[in-house]
Design a protein around this motif. Structure first.
Motif, PDB file in Angstrom:
ATOM      1  N   ALA A   1       0.984  -1.150  -0.199  1.00 45.98           N
ATOM      2  CA  ALA A   1       0.007   0.276   0.033  1.00 45.98           C
ATOM      3  C   ALA A   1       1.306   1.468  -0.086  1.00 45.98           C
ATOM      4  CB  ALA A   1      -1.485   0.319   1.162  1.00 45.98           C
ATOM      5  N   TRP A   2       1.877   1.313   0.499  1.00 44.50           N
ATOM      6  CA  TRP A   2       2.616   2.221   0.697  1.00 44.50           C
ATOM      7  C   TRP A   2       3.346   2.959  -0.729  1.00 44.50           C
ATOM      8  CZ3 TRP A   2       3.034   6.359   4.014  1.00 44.50           C
ATOM      9  CH2 TRP A   2       4.795   7.343   4.336  1.00 44.50           C
ATOM     10  N   THR A   3       3.738   1.582  -1.072  1.00 43.81           N
ATOM     11  CA  THR A   3       5.114   1.243  -2.333  1.00 43.81           C
ATOM     12  C   THR A   3       3.878   2.120  -3.520  1.00 43.81           C
ATOM     13  OG1 THR A   3       6.350   0.341  -1.560  1.00 43.81           O
ATOM     14  CG2 THR A   3       5.790   0.207  -4.319  1.00 43.81           C
ATOM     15  N   LYS A   4       2.738   1.341  -3.616  1.00 41.96           N
ATOM     16  CA  LYS A   4       1.412   1.561  -4.696  1.00 41.96           C
ATOM     17  C   LYS A   4       0.550   2.711  -4.722  1.00 41.96           C
ATOM     18  CE  LYS A   4       2.595  -3.063  -6.805  1.00 41.96           C
ATOM     19  NZ  LYS A   4       1.900  -4.250  -7.120  1.00 41.96           N
ATOM     20  N   ARG A   5       0.526   3.032  -3.445  1.00 41.04           N
ATOM     21  CA  ARG A   5      -0.726   4.169  -2.990  1.00 41.04           C
ATOM     22  C   ARG A   5      -2.155   3.904  -3.415  1.00 41.04           C
ATOM     23  NH1 ARG A   5       3.353   5.707  -0.283  1.00 41.04           N
ATOM     24  NH2 ARG A   5       4.212   7.497  -0.413  1.00 41.04           N
ATOM     25  N   ARG A   6      -1.844   2.638  -3.248  1.00 45.46           N
ATOM     26  CA  ARG A   6      -3.566   2.224  -3.904  1.00 45.46           C
ATOM     27  C   ARG A   6      -4.510   2.026  -2.215  1.00 45.46           C
ATOM     28  NH1 ARG A   6      -4.366  -1.662  -8.644  1.00 45.46           N
ATOM     29  NH2 ARG A   6      -4.895  -3.016  -6.443  1.00 45.46           N
TER      30      ARG A   6
ATOM     31  N   ALA B   1      -4.643  -0.373   1.434  1.00 52.16           N
ATOM     32  CA  ALA B   1      -4.803   0.442   3.102  1.00 52.16           C
ATOM     33  C   ALA B   1      -6.103  -0.461   3.728  1.00 52.16           C
ATOM     34  CB  ALA B   1      -4.576   1.960   2.649  1.00 52.16           C
TER      35      ALA B   1
END
Length: 222
Positions: A25-30, A34
């Motif tokens: 979630a942190w890497t892809k900001r999806r 999250a």
């Protein structure tokens, strides 16, 4: 292996899954990742509560933490599944419903008076010792959440043929069926074993959906 030990194992496994999905979630900001991570953390806390309650007896604090996470987590699974395919108004509306219902649930639970007979009880207890104004949130969050989760996962699989949605659908079936069965059948290992199977299926589905369909097609061609 005892039911309590299996609950602890399920908690540790879910926590490991949660860390991995948090990284994604942190890497892809999806947002979907999250929400999936939040549901996995909730699952880990709920399973840990079952371990503590089953091994050492329940306390008011442990019971409230267990009950909140166990009831709310399904709605966050459902919200993540909706956002995994679209960020349209249905996903936004359900997430808003989930957040508001969770907040109301937390406020009511925080000030609720738990039945004193809880202290010292061991094993799976569900909402037995909660007052009615707290138990009413179970069909609102867990019941509606389970329905949305099952329908959205199956519908998304039908439309996209992505195996991740099918895995999440099967995970929801396993977890829901086991929870219902545990109420009527005195088989202590049914619930923790199904939790391990269900959360493994759920994680597999989440990880599969974190890889865009186009990337998966390119990898198959290579």
């Amino acid at each position: 292996m005892s039911a309590s030990a299996l609950s602890l194992l399920a908690s540790v496994v879910a926590l490991g899954f949660a860390f991995d999905v948090t990284r994604r979630a942190w890497t892809k900001r999806r947002l979907s990742d999250a929400l999936f991570a939040v549901s996995l953390y909730m699952f880990a806390l709920a399973a840990f509560g079952e371990f503590v309650g089953g091994s050492f007896g329940w306390s008011f604090g442990t019971y409230k933490l267990y009950y909140f996470t166990a009831v709310a987590l399904v709605a966050y699974m459902a919200a993540g599944t909706l956002y995994a395919r679209t960020s349209g108004w249905v996903a936004h509306a359900f997430l808003a419903f989930t957040l508001l219902a969770s907040l109301a649930f937390f406020v009511v639970l925080l000030s609720a008076s738990v039945d004193p007979a809880l202290v010292g009880a061991k094993g799976a207890i569900g909402g037995t010792y909660m007052p009615r104004e707290v138990r009413m949130f179970s069909p609102i969050l867990s019941g509606i959440g389970a329905l949305v989760l099952l329908v959205s996962a199956l519908a998304n699989f039908w439309r996209t043929r992505r195996v991740g949605f099918l895995a999440i659908f099967l995970a929801a079936l396993v977890l829901s069926a086991a929870g219902a069965l545990a109420k009527y059948v005195d088989l202590p290992l049914v619930l923790p074993v199904s939790q391990l199977v269900g959360i493994a299926l759920y994680y597999w589905g989440v990880v599969s959906l974190s890889v865009p369909a186009r990337d998966r097609s390119e990898k198959r061609r290579l």
